[in-house]
Motif scaffolding. Structure first.
Motif, short mmCIF file in Angstrom:
data_model
loop_
_atom_site.label_atom_id
_atom_site.label_comp_id
_atom_site.label_asym_id
_atom_site.label_seq_id
_atom_site.Cartn_x
_atom_site.Cartn_y
_atom_site.Cartn_z
N GLN A 1 -0.12 6.11 16.84
CA GLN A 1 -0.89 6.66 15.71
C GLN A 1 -1.58 7.98 16.08
N LYS A 2 -1.78 8.23 17.35
CA LYS A 2 -2.40 9.48 17.79
C LYS A 2 -1.46 10.68 17.64
N ASP B 1 -1.60 5.50 27.35
CA ASP B 1 -2.41 4.63 26.49
C ASP B 1 -1.99 3.17 26.63
N GLU C 1 4.44 -6.23 16.26
CA GLU C 1 3.54 -6.68 17.32
C GLU C 1 2.83 -7.97 16.92
N ILE D 1 4.82 3.46 12.47
CA ILE D 1 3.54 2.90 12.93
C ILE D 1 3.27 1.55 12.28
N HIS D 2 3.47 1.45 10.96
CA HIS D 2 3.16 0.20 10.25
C HIS D 2 4.15 -0.91 10.59
N GLN E 1 3.42 -2.16 14.06
CA GLN E 1 2.21 -3.00 13.99
C GLN E 1 2.57 -4.40 13.50
N LYS F 1 -3.85 -0.38 25.34
CA LYS F 1 -3.73 -0.19 23.89
C LYS F 1 -2.35 -0.65 23.41
N LYS G 1 0.83 11.60 14.93
CA LYS G 1 1.36 11.41 13.57
C LYS G 1 2.48 12.39 13.23
N SER H 1 1.41 0.51 18.52
CA SER H 1 1.11 1.09 17.20
C SER H 1 -0.12 2.00 17.25
N GLU H 2 -1.14 1.57 18.00
CA GLU H 2 -2.36 2.37 18.13
C GLU H 2 -2.11 3.64 18.94
N ALA H 3 -1.30 3.51 20.01
CA ALA H 3 -0.98 4.67 20.84
C ALA H 3 -0.14 5.68 20.07
#
Length: 402
Positions: A120-121, A108, A138, A131-132, A135, A113, A123, A116-118
């Motif tokens: 999040q898949k 990803d 970043e 994750i937060h 983010q 991507k 969890k 954080s987005e990668a």
């Protein structure tokens, strides 16, 4: 990502075989060569119900996750890109679940991507806290600092969990040993005396009648000793899934003598440290409270946090709902109130977390020293009752004969 089974030889010519996860057969061969293994045979393993890995609870050990965070932060500080660092860590980690997730995260990342987005898949692998904060890192451009902060946070969490586990494991083991010893006495020793007592022709003492009754019940319903723990664990899991029953279950656990206070302190330390880390990373306070609700693990505290969030939305202080609930001691609410007024809430929360981490450590040490004599006294009392139940009628017969 796919799983491959390989056969080959290392640099010393010794045969090597095993399994590994990689994006392709070519990539797997390259990775194995990098480890000094010359591949002679490699093929993809088709996932079936028989070879599919079944995981219960968190698939990644907290210790493995801490090592990953430490190494990730170090690689970024050394100038390695996020993509290359993820690839290196995917090939090095000992956790199969984390390895598989990191290979997919790498794909990803290469497609453009953000991390954080990668993450999040996955969890089940990467908690909301990770994750937060990633983010936030970043956005602010200090991802290395955020990862180091996360490593410190999870290290302290791991240490606290290990302390509580060590405090609870000992009494549980002793309890099972005591139950086994008592069960052996009641099913093997007491019945041999029961046949002898039948020939006395006199009424047996109450204590003997009670022990013989328990022994007879144990011989008939011995299987219930195995079903009872299973039934208790199953009931706990079912009650824990429903939000309304989980609240009352958590309430009862927190009200338990000795253990309730210990768990209360550990939970307060965890949520205060989580909030402090989120504030330091510039996560908005309302969003931070939502995250802490999810990681609190206790519905009683989660309810107070929801009330605190509602209080902030109304323009009132965060500490008001905490002050009105028994779960938060005065020292917590006072420190939170001071932090709100002085604008140093993250620092105050960190100090509260440090204080309760030390409280948990001293409480677990005290519990260990207290549990051992208590369990010995309890076991001695149970065995003493059984021995007394056998000896009293024998002494009566002996006195009668004299």
């Amino acid at each position: 990502m796919a799983q491959f089974r390989y056969v080959g030889r290392d640099a010393k010519g010794k045969p090597r075989k095993g399994k590994m996860i990689s994006s392709s057969k070519r990539e797997a061969i390259v990775d194995l060569r990098g480890k000094g293994i010359a591949v002679s045979e490699i093929h993809e393993i088709q996932e079936t119900l028989l070879n599919k890995e079944i995981t219960i609870g968190n698939p990644v050990k907290l210790q493995d996750f801490v090592i990953y965070l430490r190494q990730f932060s170090t690689l970024l500080l050394a100038g390695v890109t996020v993509v290359e660092a993820t690839k290196i860590l995917a090939s090095q980690t000992q956790s199969k679940a984390l390895k598989k997730a990191l290979f997919q995260v790498e794909e990803d990342l290469r497609s453009g991507k953000p991390l954080s987005e990668a993450a999040q898949k996955h969890k089940k692998i990467f908690p909301p806290m990770f994750i937060h904060l990633v983010q936030a890192g970043e956005i602010s451009g200090n991802l290395e600092e955020v990862l180091d902060r996360l490593a410190v946070y999870f290290e302290k969490q791991h240490y606290s969990i290990q302390k509580i586990k060590s405090a609870l494991t000992y009494p549980i083991v002793i309890l099972f040993v005591a139950m086994g010893a008592v069960a052996f006495l009641l099913t093997n020793v007491v019945p041999t005396f029961a046949t002898m007592f039948e020939g006395f022709g006199a009424e047996l003492p109450k204590i003997t009648q009670f022990v013989l009754g328990v022994s007879a019940w144990m011989q008939t319903f011995w299987w219930s000793l195995f079903l009872l723990p299973i039934a208790l664990v199953s009931s706990y899991i079912l009650l824990n899934k429903k939000s309304y029953s989980k609240y009352y279950l958590d309430y009862v656990i927190l009200k338990l003598p000795i253990f309730g206070k210990l768990l209360q302190k550990a939970t307060i330390a965890r949520i205060m440290r989580t909030l402090s880390s989120l504030f330091k990373s510039s996560v908005p306070i309302l969003q931070a409270l939502i995250i802490v609700e999810k990681v609190s693990g206790n519905e009683v505290i989660a309810k107070v946090l929801r009330e605190s969030r509602a209080s902030l939305e109304r323009g009132q202080p965060l500490s008001d709902p905490m002050r009105n609930h028994w779960i938060f001691p005065p020292i917590v609410t006072q420190m939170v109130a001071i932090g709100e007024k002085s604008g140093s809430l993250d620092l105050m929360l960190a100090k509260v977390a440090d204080f309760y981490d030390k409280e948990v450590e001293s409480a677990t040490d005290a519990l260990k020293s207290l549990i051992e004599p208590l369990m010995i006294v309890l076991l001695a009392a149970i065995v003493g009752v059984i021995v007394l139940a056998i000896m009293v009628p024998m002494f009566e017969v002996f006195n009668h004969v004299q």
